[in-house]
Design a protein around this motif. Structure first.
Motif, PDB file in Angstrom:
ATOM      1  N   ALA A  15       0.822  -1.204   0.000  1.00 45.71           N
ATOM      2  CA  ALA A  15       0.000   0.000   0.000  1.00 45.71           C
ATOM      3  C   ALA A  15       0.859   1.258   0.000  1.00 45.71           C
ATOM      4  CB  ALA A  15      -0.942   0.000   1.202  1.00 45.71           C
ATOM      5  N   LEU A  16       1.978   1.218   0.720  1.00 48.98           N
ATOM      6  CA  LEU A  16       2.868   2.377   0.764  1.00 48.98           C
ATOM      7  C   LEU A  16       3.474   2.658  -0.604  1.00 48.98           C
ATOM      8  CD1 LEU A  16       4.632   1.811   4.197  1.00 48.98           C
ATOM      9  CD2 LEU A  16       2.947   3.553   3.635  1.00 48.98           C
ATOM     10  N   PHE A  17       3.817   1.607  -1.330  1.00 48.96           N
ATOM     11  CA  PHE A  17       4.419   1.793  -2.649  1.00 48.96           C
ATOM     12  C   PHE A  17       3.401   2.206  -3.698  1.00 48.96           C
ATOM     13  CE2 PHE A  17       7.927  -0.754  -0.897  1.00 48.96           C
ATOM     14  CZ  PHE A  17       8.965   0.092  -1.234  1.00 48.96           C
ATOM     15  N   THR A  18       2.172   1.777  -3.566  1.00 51.64           N
ATOM     16  CA  THR A  18       1.157   2.079  -4.580  1.00 51.64           C
ATOM     17  C   THR A  18       0.323   3.307  -4.243  1.00 51.64           C
ATOM     18  OG1 THR A  18      -0.491   0.646  -3.540  1.00 51.64           O
ATOM     19  CG2 THR A  18       0.951  -0.359  -5.198  1.00 51.64           C
ATOM     20  N   GLY A  19       0.423   3.803  -3.002  1.00 52.82           N
ATOM     21  CA  GLY A  19      -0.369   4.955  -2.591  1.00 52.82           C
ATOM     22  C   GLY A  19      -1.775   4.586  -2.152  1.00 52.82           C
ATOM     23  N   ALA A  20      -2.049   3.302  -2.025  1.00 52.37           N
ATOM     24  CA  ALA A  20      -3.382   2.859  -1.592  1.00 52.37           C
ATOM     25  C   ALA A  20      -3.563   3.135  -0.102  1.00 52.37           C
ATOM     26  CB  ALA A  20      -3.553   1.365  -1.864  1.00 52.37           C
ATOM     27  N   ALA A  21      -4.807   3.216   0.306  1.00 49.98           N
ATOM     28  CA  ALA A  21      -5.116   3.446   1.721  1.00 49.98           C
ATOM     29  C   ALA A  21      -4.835   2.181   2.525  1.00 49.98           C
ATOM     30  CB  ALA A  21      -6.571   3.841   1.884  1.00 49.98           C
ATOM     31  N   VAL A  22      -4.338   2.371   3.714  1.00 51.33           N
ATOM     32  CA  VAL A  22      -4.081   1.266   4.631  1.00 51.33           C
ATOM     33  C   VAL A  22      -5.172   1.299   5.685  1.00 51.33           C
ATOM     34  CG1 VAL A  22      -2.477   0.262   6.285  1.00 51.33           C
ATOM     35  CG2 VAL A  22      -1.611   1.455   4.268  1.00 51.33           C
ATOM     36  N   THR A  23      -5.904   0.202   5.825  1.00 51.32           N
ATOM     37  CA  THR A  23      -6.952   0.152   6.831  1.00 51.32           C
ATOM     38  C   THR A  23      -6.622  -0.903   7.858  1.00 51.32           C
ATOM     39  OG1 THR A  23      -8.236  -1.410   5.516  1.00 51.32           O
ATOM     40  CG2 THR A  23      -8.742   0.923   5.236  1.00 51.32           C
ATOM     41  N   ALA A  24      -6.880  -0.576   9.097  1.00 54.48           N
ATOM     42  CA  ALA A  24      -6.657  -1.527  10.190  1.00 54.48           C
ATOM     43  C   ALA A  24      -7.914  -2.358  10.371  1.00 54.48           C
ATOM     44  CB  ALA A  24      -6.344  -0.774  11.478  1.00 54.48           C
ATOM     45  N   PRO A  25      -7.753  -3.584  10.863  1.00 51.36           N
ATOM     46  CA  PRO A  25      -8.947  -4.381  11.135  1.00 51.36           C
ATOM     47  C   PRO A  25      -9.800  -3.696  12.197  1.00 51.36           C
ATOM     48  CG  PRO A  25      -6.947  -5.514  11.871  1.00 51.36           C
ATOM     49  CD  PRO A  25      -6.528  -4.252  11.213  1.00 51.36           C
ATOM     50  N   ALA A  26     -11.111  -3.823  12.062  1.00 52.75           N
ATOM     51  CA  ALA A  26     -12.023  -3.194  13.017  1.00 52.75           C
ATOM     52  C   ALA A  26     -11.875  -3.850  14.384  1.00 52.75           C
ATOM     53  CB  ALA A  26     -13.452  -3.336  12.529  1.00 52.75           C
ATOM     54  N   ALA A  27     -11.746  -3.034  15.412  1.00 55.27           N
ATOM     55  CA  ALA A  27     -11.645  -3.538  16.782  1.00 55.27           C
ATOM     56  C   ALA A  27     -13.024  -3.493  17.421  1.00 55.27           C
ATOM     57  CB  ALA A  27     -10.678  -2.676  17.583  1.00 55.27           C
ATOM     58  N   THR A  28     -13.280  -4.427  18.298  1.00 51.38           N
ATOM     59  CA  THR A  28     -14.549  -4.414  19.011  1.00 51.38           C
ATOM     60  C   THR A  28     -14.424  -3.481  20.202  1.00 51.38           C
ATOM     61  OG1 THR A  28     -13.921  -6.253  20.425  1.00 51.38           O
ATOM     62  CG2 THR A  28     -15.017  -6.808  18.346  1.00 51.38           C
ATOM     63  N   ALA A  29     -15.543  -3.065  20.726  1.00 59.86           N
ATOM     64  CA  ALA A  29     -15.537  -2.166  21.879  1.00 59.86           C
ATOM     65  C   ALA A  29     -14.784  -2.776  23.046  1.00 59.86           C
ATOM     66  CB  ALA A  29     -16.962  -1.812  22.299  1.00 59.86           C
ATOM     67  N   ALA A  30     -14.938  -4.076  23.254  1.00 57.94           N
ATOM     68  CA  ALA A  30     -14.248  -4.724  24.367  1.00 57.94           C
ATOM     69  C   ALA A  30     -12.735  -4.632  24.207  1.00 57.94           C
ATOM     70  CB  ALA A  30     -14.682  -6.183  24.481  1.00 57.94           C
ATOM     71  N   ASP A  31     -12.257  -4.536  22.952  1.00 59.25           N
ATOM     72  CA  ASP A  31     -10.831  -4.426  22.710  1.00 59.25           C
ATOM     73  C   ASP A  31     -10.315  -3.009  22.936  1.00 59.25           C
ATOM     74  OD1 ASP A  31     -11.112  -6.554  19.816  1.00 59.25           O
ATOM     75  OD2 ASP A  31     -10.709  -7.083  21.889  1.00 59.25           O
ATOM     76  N   THR A  32     -11.192  -2.015  22.872  1.00 61.60           N
ATOM     77  CA  THR A  32     -10.724  -0.642  22.884  1.00 61.60           C
ATOM     78  C   THR A  32     -11.093   0.151  24.128  1.00 61.60           C
ATOM     79  OG1 THR A  32     -12.671   0.084  21.657  1.00 61.60           O
ATOM     80  CG2 THR A  32     -10.752  -0.507  20.366  1.00 61.60           C
ATOM     81  N   CYS A  33     -11.972  -0.341  24.971  1.00 61.79           N
ATOM     82  CA  CYS A  33     -12.357   0.393  26.183  1.00 61.79           C
ATOM     83  C   CYS A  33     -11.307   0.183  27.269  1.00 61.79           C
ATOM     84  CB  CYS A  33     -13.710  -0.085  26.702  1.00 61.79           C
ATOM     85  SG  CYS A  33     -15.078   0.223  25.567  1.00 61.79           S
ATOM     86  N   TYR A  34     -10.947   1.242  27.940  1.00 60.40           N
ATOM     87  CA  TYR A  34      -9.996   1.150  29.036  1.00 60.40           C
ATOM     88  C   TYR A  34     -10.247   2.278  30.020  1.00 60.40           C
ATOM     89  CZ  TYR A  34      -7.380   5.009  27.006  1.00 60.40           C
ATOM     90  OH  TYR A  34      -7.016   6.245  26.531  1.00 60.40           O
ATOM     91  N   THR A  35      -9.605   2.225  31.146  1.00 64.89           N
ATOM     92  CA  THR A  35      -9.758   3.273  32.147  1.00 64.89           C
ATOM     93  C   THR A  35      -8.728   4.365  31.908  1.00 64.89           C
ATOM     94  OG1 THR A  35     -10.562   1.691  33.767  1.00 64.89           O
ATOM     95  CG2 THR A  35      -9.758   3.779  34.620  1.00 64.89           C
ATOM     96  N   GLN A  36      -9.196   5.594  31.840  1.00 65.95           N
ATOM     97  CA  GLN A  36      -8.328   6.764  31.726  1.00 65.95           C
ATOM     98  C   GLN A  36      -8.445   7.515  33.035  1.00 65.95           C
ATOM     99  OE1 GLN A  36      -8.512   8.889  28.025  1.00 65.95           O
ATOM    100  NE2 GLN A  36      -8.134  10.827  29.055  1.00 65.95           N
ATOM    101  N   SER A  37      -7.344   7.864  33.629  1.00 70.44           N
ATOM    102  CA  SER A  37      -7.349   8.403  34.985  1.00 70.44           C
ATOM    103  C   SER A  37      -8.208   9.651  35.163  1.00 70.44           C
ATOM    104  CB  SER A  37      -5.919   8.697  35.434  1.00 70.44           C
ATOM    105  OG  SER A  37      -5.352   9.709  34.637  1.00 70.44           O
ATOM    106  N   THR A  38      -8.373  10.445  34.126  1.00 69.77           N
ATOM    107  CA  THR A  38      -9.100  11.701  34.293  1.00 69.77           C
ATOM    108  C   THR A  38     -10.608  11.581  34.123  1.00 69.77           C
ATOM    109  OG1 THR A  38      -8.692  12.228  31.974  1.00 69.77           O
ATOM    110  CG2 THR A  38      -7.150  13.128  33.604  1.00 69.77           C
ATOM    111  N   ILE A  39     -11.089  10.539  33.418  1.00 68.19           N
ATOM    112  CA  ILE A  39     -12.533  10.437  33.192  1.00 68.19           C
ATOM    113  C   ILE A  39     -13.129   9.078  33.538  1.00 68.19           C
ATOM    114  CG2 ILE A  39     -12.594  12.200  31.409  1.00 68.19           C
ATOM    115  CD1 ILE A  39     -12.836   9.928  29.350  1.00 68.19           C
ATOM    116  N   GLY A  40     -12.342   8.084  33.766  1.00 66.88           N
ATOM    117  CA  GLY A  40     -12.861   6.734  34.001  1.00 66.88           C
ATOM    118  C   GLY A  40     -12.814   5.928  32.723  1.00 66.88           C
ATOM    119  N   LEU A  41     -13.771   5.036  32.563  1.00 64.05           N
ATOM    120  CA  LEU A  41     -13.792   4.188  31.374  1.00 64.05           C
ATOM    121  C   LEU A  41     -14.047   5.008  30.121  1.00 64.05           C
ATOM    122  CD1 LEU A  41     -15.814   1.177  32.759  1.00 64.05           C
ATOM    123  CD2 LEU A  41     -13.432   1.156  32.053  1.00 64.05           C
TER     124      LEU A  41
END
Length: 125
Positions: A15-41
């Motif tokens: 993709a870098l050589f051809t200029g195509a877009a690079v897309t990441a696999p979709a993450a589920t909410a359970a994979d991306t939710c975490y605790t942040q010290s200033t606001i919580g989850l």
């Protein structure tokens, strides 16, 4: 013995050589939710506590949907919410379920105001 190059790395390199877009696999909410010290989850869609009710649209609604999916057992009892940013009947049902099961009696109104945001940000499974 030569190490194998993962296919994902080859796709990114191509993709870098051809200029195509690079897309990441979709993450589920359970994979991306975490605790942040200033606001919580958080699930990275919205860091505030904007009012939400049926008809609301936006990233704050995505955050609500992702928090319910990723930090509660709603999937086992009510199904998985689409994280689409639209506060429709399914999201209202999930919010009411959350309020009934994780908040004080009398809190069930299907609206995500300051008290529901606090509960969503602080609830841990």
């Amino acid at each position: 013995m030569r190490a194998r190059t993962p296919l994902a790395l080859l796709a990114v390199t191509a993709a870098l050589f051809t200029g195509a877009a690079v897309t990441a696999p979709a993450a589920t909410a359970a994979d991306t939710c975490y605790t942040q010290s200033t606001i919580g989850l958080t699930c990275h869609y919205h860091y505030g506590n904007q009012w939400a009710e049926r008809g609301s649209v936006g990233d704050h609604v995505r955050e609500i949907q992702a928090l319910i999916n990723g930090t509660t057992n709603y999937r086992q009892v009510g199904g998985r919410l689409a994280v689409d940013g639209r506060f429709g009947p399914a999201t209202e049902t999930a919010v009411r379920w959350f309020q009934r099961n994780h908040m004080a009696a009398g809190s069930v109104d299907g609206i995500v105001g300051p008290n529901t945001w606090r509960a969503l940000r602080g609830y841990r499974v």
